[in-house]
Scaffold this motif. Structure first.
Motif, mmCIF file in Angstrom:
data_model
loop_
_atom_site.group_PDB
_atom_site.id
_atom_site.type_symbol
_atom_site.label_atom_id
_atom_site.label_comp_id
_atom_site.label_asym_id
_atom_site.label_seq_id
_atom_site.Cartn_x
_atom_site.Cartn_y
_atom_site.Cartn_z
ATOM 1 N N UNK A 63 -54.941 6.041 6.142
ATOM 2 C CA UNK A 63 -54.246 4.769 5.914
ATOM 3 C C UNK A 63 -53.465 4.324 7.152
ATOM 4 N N UNK A 64 -53.948 4.674 8.326
ATOM 5 C CA UNK A 64 -53.227 4.345 9.565
ATOM 6 C C UNK A 64 -53.011 2.842 9.722
ATOM 7 N N UNK A 65 -53.931 2.040 9.188
ATOM 8 C CA UNK A 65 -53.833 0.586 9.359
ATOM 9 C C UNK A 65 -52.967 -0.089 8.299
ATOM 10 N N UNK A 66 -52.359 0.698 7.404
ATOM 11 C CA UNK A 66 -51.617 0.107 6.283
ATOM 12 C C UNK A 66 -50.130 0.463 6.318
ATOM 13 N N UNK A 67 -49.630 0.912 7.463
ATOM 14 C CA UNK A 67 -48.233 1.346 7.549
ATOM 15 C C UNK A 67 -47.261 0.239 7.172
ATOM 16 N N UNK A 68 -47.581 -0.993 7.497
ATOM 17 C CA UNK A 68 -46.670 -2.111 7.233
ATOM 18 C C UNK A 68 -46.948 -2.804 5.904
ATOM 19 N N UNK A 78 -47.216 -3.179 1.669
ATOM 20 C CA UNK A 78 -46.349 -2.810 0.554
ATOM 21 C C UNK A 78 -47.201 -2.269 -0.585
ATOM 22 N N UNK A 79 -46.623 -1.436 -1.467
ATOM 23 C CA UNK A 79 -47.415 -0.801 -2.521
ATOM 24 C C UNK A 79 -48.266 -1.761 -3.352
ATOM 25 N N UNK A 80 -47.747 -2.961 -3.628
ATOM 26 C CA UNK A 80 -48.504 -3.902 -4.466
ATOM 27 C C UNK A 80 -49.787 -4.378 -3.792
ATOM 28 N N UNK A 81 -49.883 -4.187 -2.490
ATOM 29 C CA UNK A 81 -51.076 -4.607 -1.754
ATOM 30 C C UNK A 81 -52.158 -3.535 -1.731
ATOM 31 N N UNK A 82 -51.900 -2.365 -2.311
ATOM 32 C CA UNK A 82 -52.815 -1.228 -2.254
ATOM 33 C C UNK A 82 -53.480 -0.984 -3.596
ATOM 34 N N UNK A 83 -54.676 -0.382 -3.542
ATOM 35 C CA UNK A 83 -55.352 0.052 -4.765
ATOM 36 C C UNK A 83 -54.689 1.323 -5.295
ATOM 37 N N UNK A 84 -55.087 1.715 -6.516
ATOM 38 C CA UNK A 84 -54.533 2.936 -7.101
ATOM 39 C C UNK A 84 -54.796 4.163 -6.246
ATOM 40 N N UNK A 85 -56.010 4.279 -5.744
ATOM 41 C CA UNK A 85 -56.342 5.421 -4.903
ATOM 42 C C UNK A 85 -55.549 5.425 -3.610
ATOM 43 N N UNK A 86 -55.348 4.253 -3.030
ATOM 44 C CA UNK A 86 -54.579 4.163 -1.789
ATOM 45 C C UNK A 86 -53.116 4.535 -2.035
ATOM 46 N N UNK A 87 -52.572 4.124 -3.174
ATOM 47 C CA UNK A 87 -51.177 4.487 -3.483
ATOM 48 C C UNK A 87 -51.040 5.995 -3.653
ATOM 49 N N UNK A 88 -52.062 6.638 -4.243
ATOM 50 C CA UNK A 88 -52.002 8.093 -4.361
ATOM 51 C C UNK A 88 -52.096 8.759 -2.992
ATOM 52 N N UNK A 89 -52.826 8.156 -2.079
ATOM 53 C CA UNK A 89 -52.866 8.690 -0.707
ATOM 54 C C UNK A 89 -51.476 8.632 -0.073
ATOM 55 N N UNK A 90 -50.783 7.527 -0.311
ATOM 56 C CA UNK A 90 -49.415 7.412 0.203
ATOM 57 C C UNK A 90 -48.536 8.494 -0.426
ATOM 58 N N UNK A 91 -48.729 8.740 -1.734
ATOM 59 C CA UNK A 91 -47.956 9.778 -2.399
ATOM 60 C C UNK A 91 -48.195 11.155 -1.807
ATOM 61 N N UNK A 92 -49.438 11.448 -1.463
ATOM 62 C CA UNK A 92 -49.750 12.735 -0.833
ATOM 63 C C UNK A 92 -49.089 12.828 0.538
ATOM 64 N N UNK A 93 -49.183 11.742 1.312
ATOM 65 C CA UNK A 93 -48.540 11.737 2.632
ATOM 66 C C UNK A 93 -47.036 11.936 2.500
#
Length: 262
Positions: A122-127, A129-144
């Motif tokens: 998710x290097x390109x999504x640092x800026x 916000x959570x509402x702009x991400x899919x469920x899987x992407x939000x879980x990736x943020x949670x793991x990070x």
């Protein structure tokens, strides 16, 4: 070593005492990927919450590298089924939240967040916000975020349970990559036998309440997965099918015994 010794949990229900866990013993060494499998109400989440320090044991003890666990700590990272991201923070600040509480400077926090976002793709999504991400992407943020404080163990409570099957497989592949690259020990909860077989170096099967470990398995599927084998290759291997059916028989037998007792 994370050591769980005779872990027993009773808690107050609405009208009675509930015996959630009974004399659970388990060691989790560095680099282990332990998956807990069982039907709903078997104590899997109770055990994870006790390791996390969210829930005290009634009897027994849990130690991490010789230190007794008496409450939450940065040495344990937790990922839940539903993401718990802060909607007013961007992705990088969500990942760095624990580092902020630890007093790390702003630049060091952002650098660490970007490093981990690259690890989870998710290097390109640092800026964002959570509402702009899919469920899987939000879980990736949670793991990070769970990895940000460099915990000794990663605790994961059915983190992929709400995802569609394709996204779930992508997240399994990502988690195996993270585990392989970081060497983190992981304690992972699931209802899925196939997910347990694909991910675990060890699988523990738990009985209906009170939760006990009724079977233990050591597998090498996740190491083959990390080395480049496809999910299809793993599922078609000689041992996968029979082991899946053996575990299913245990779970069904436990369920039938509980229903008969009721």
């Amino acid at each position: 070593m994370l050591k769980i010794e005779n872990a027993t949990v009773w808690f107050e229900g609405r009208d009675r005492l509930v015996h959630a866990l009974d004399r659970v013993n388990l060691d989790i060494a560095e680099g282990d990927f332990v998956v807990a499998l069982g039907t709903s109400g078997c104590g899997k989440s109770t055990l994870l919450n006790a390791i996390a320090g969210f829930l005290p044991l009634s009897h027994g003890r849990i130690t991490l590298d010789g230190r007794a666990i008496a409450g939450p700590g940065a040495d344990r990272g937790v990922v839940f089924q539903k993401d718990t991201l802060m909607p007013w923070l961007d992705v990088a600040d969500n990942v760095a939240l624990g580092l902020r509480f630890a007093g790390l400077g702003a630049r060091a926090r952002r650098d660490r967040a970007r490093e981990l976002l690259a690890l989870v793709g998710l290097a390109d999504f640092a800026a964002s916000f959570p509402y702009e991400l899919s469920g899987g992407m939000r879980q990736r943020v949670g793991i990070a975020r769970a990895l940000a404080t460099e915990p000794d163990i990663l605790l994961m409570d059915e983190p992929f349970g709400a995802l569609d099957s394709m996204t779930r497989e992508q997240m399994q592949e990502l988690l195996v990559k993270v585990w392989h690259r970081t060497g983190k020990r992981i304690f992972f909860i699931t209802h899925s036998i196939e997910e347990a077989l694909v991910l675990g170096t060890r699988i523990i099967v738990m009985s209906p309440r009170p939760g006990r470990i009724v079977a233990r398995y050591e597998t090498d599927f996740v190491r083959r997965f990390a080395a480049g084998a496809t999910l299809k290759d793993i599922r078609l291997s000689d041992r996968f099918g029979p082991l899946r059916e053996e575990i299913r028989d245990i779970l069904h037998a436990d369920r039938d015994e509980k229903e008969a007792a009721a």
